[in-house]
Each structure stands twice: as structure tokens, then as C-alpha cells.
Design a protein around this motif. Sequence first.
Motif: not given
Length: 342
Positions: A193-219
Motif C-alpha cells: 500500500l501507498v498511504v498519503m496524509c495531508s493537512s493545510y492552512g496552519g502555522f508554524p511549520k508542523p511536524k508529522l508523526s504516525g503509528a501503525l497498530n500503536n507502533m511509531s512510523v516515520v513519514w
Amino acid sequence: MVASAVAPQALLLYLCPLSSRPRSYRKMACLPTAPLALVLRRWLGIGLFVLLCLSLGYAQEKKAVKSKVGEKVGLPCCHEIPSSESLQNYRVYWQKNITEVVLAYAGGERISDHNTVRYENRTGLDPRNLTLWMSAIEILDNGPYWCVVQYLRLSQNPMVVCNEPVNLFVTADFSEPNLTAEVSADSCESTELVVMCSSYGGFPKPKLSGALNNMSVVWNASWVTESSLSPYNITGKLSLNVTQDVNITCSVEYNGFTKSTSLLLKKTNDCVLPTVAPSYNVITASSIIIVIFLPAISLAARYLPRHVCSHCHKHQDSGEQDVKEGTKPPVSSKVTSETSFV
């Protein structure tokens, strides 16, 4: 010579707070005219002292204030006017980045000649604690501010009583993260699978984090913005190889705030073998067998019970006859006895 010696002393008054001034300042201001060597030595000492004051000023811990776009916020000043005095005895400057004049007061009157146009009609000053009030906060308002307060005790040499920075951290909310998944390859064992996550219109520069079945993943994240003081758009990409259904979470973190979205990723192929339809030859052979053997089975079902029963009756009749014959008296005996009696 006296005029030359007074100039650096005025600079010293402006740059250094009261707590940083030497006790001998008044004595220094009242010294008589000195030779050139003494004046140069005094200039050197004052210069070193000014550098010390500047280094101490930048070493001070900056106050921090947080606000969101559209809100009203107050930036605290480093000085509060005593109840026995009034704003008329002070000169107050609020500056941003030491270049933009946000608000200025002198002798109790607001000075608007040098104010930045962007701050007009949305700033105000508390006359007692000198707090700077700003409404309709924008992303451009983000950054350091300085409150400079001078005491107008001496009109020619106003005394600086405070000069401290305040950091304003402006936040603009990001949209809820949008999670999508696309199958790139599929097999009985796993699904890519190719998973995409997007968000827009915010400030300041954000950080993206994630979890796969409660295990951390790096985007693999990327940002888009027009400038350092403009809204950000962020997009993250993640390639996964799943062998079972899993739950993935995408979180956007910015200025102490977090927005998250979750998505259930399902393995698409369960590898169920399809049912193969019988061939034409198999159907034909099966039909022939049924046509031939079905009548035979019917005939056998009808014939066998009768045949068995007929044999049963024959055996039964012969048995009964044998029994009857066995019960009759022997004929020869009777003849013999009659003959003897005669």
C-alpha cells in the motif's frame, strides 16, 4: 571635552537598566575636565561596560506569549508605573524586531508619526502596567517584541528604566489530516500500500508523526509555504507491506497542538481458490452412466424381492411336507399286525 564626555554617559543611561549602573555614576558625571589620556581611558571603560550591558540584555530569558490567529493578546512590559506617578512622566516604545514601531507614547500622548500602518486601529496600551494589547492577531505578528520605557525626569537625558524582549508565538490551526491508501501490488501473502496524509492552512511549520497498530512510523514529509510567515501545507507519504488488517494514525503537531486521523487498512486478497466448473466431457460421461445404470438399478430393485420371496415359499412348503410325513404312522407296521392277527 566636557561635551564629548557626556555623550557616552547618555548612551550608557539609555542602554543599561538601573540595576546595572555603577554606584559611582553620579561621581563620574560630576568629574572636572580631564586630560586627553584620561578621557580616552574613560571612553574605553564606558565602551566595555556598554558591551557588558548588551550581553546581559541578550542573555536574559525572553518572556513568551502564545496566541491564535484572530484572537486578542496582551504582551507584558518590564515596568509598571507607580500609583504616585502617571504616564505623562514616561516615554514608552513598543517595537518589533527593533525596526517596526508598534506603538509609542511620550508625555502621556500617543505618537503616531512613525507607527507601522499594519498595527493601526488594533493596538492599545495599559496606562499603568504598560501592557501592549493587540487584536485580530495575524501570522505576521509572530516574533519578538521589545518594551522600552524611559523616565522623563530630565528632558535632555531621559533615563531608561526598562528594555526587555517578549516573544509572541502565533498559531494558525491546521485542517484535519486526510488519510488515503492505494494498493500498489497484491498477492496471496501480502498487500503493498501507498498511504498519503495531508493537512493545510496552519502555522508554524508542523511536524508529522504516525503509528501503525500503536507502533511509531516515520513519514516521508514535505512542506509548502510562500514564506517563513505564511501558512504551511504538509504532505506525508508512507509505503507499507501488510499481511493482515492494520490501523494507521497520522498526527500533525504544531506549537503544542495536535490533530490526528486514523484509518483501517485491510488486506484485500484472502487467497480463496475459485470453484472450477466441470468440463463438457465429464458432463457427457456422467449423463451416459446415469442413463444406463438408473434403469438397471430400478429393475434390480423390482426383481430381487420377488425372487427371494419365491425361494422362501419353496423352502417353507418342503419343510411343512416333511413335518406332516413324519407325523403319519408307518404303513408297513399296520399291515404286518393285521396279517398276524388273522
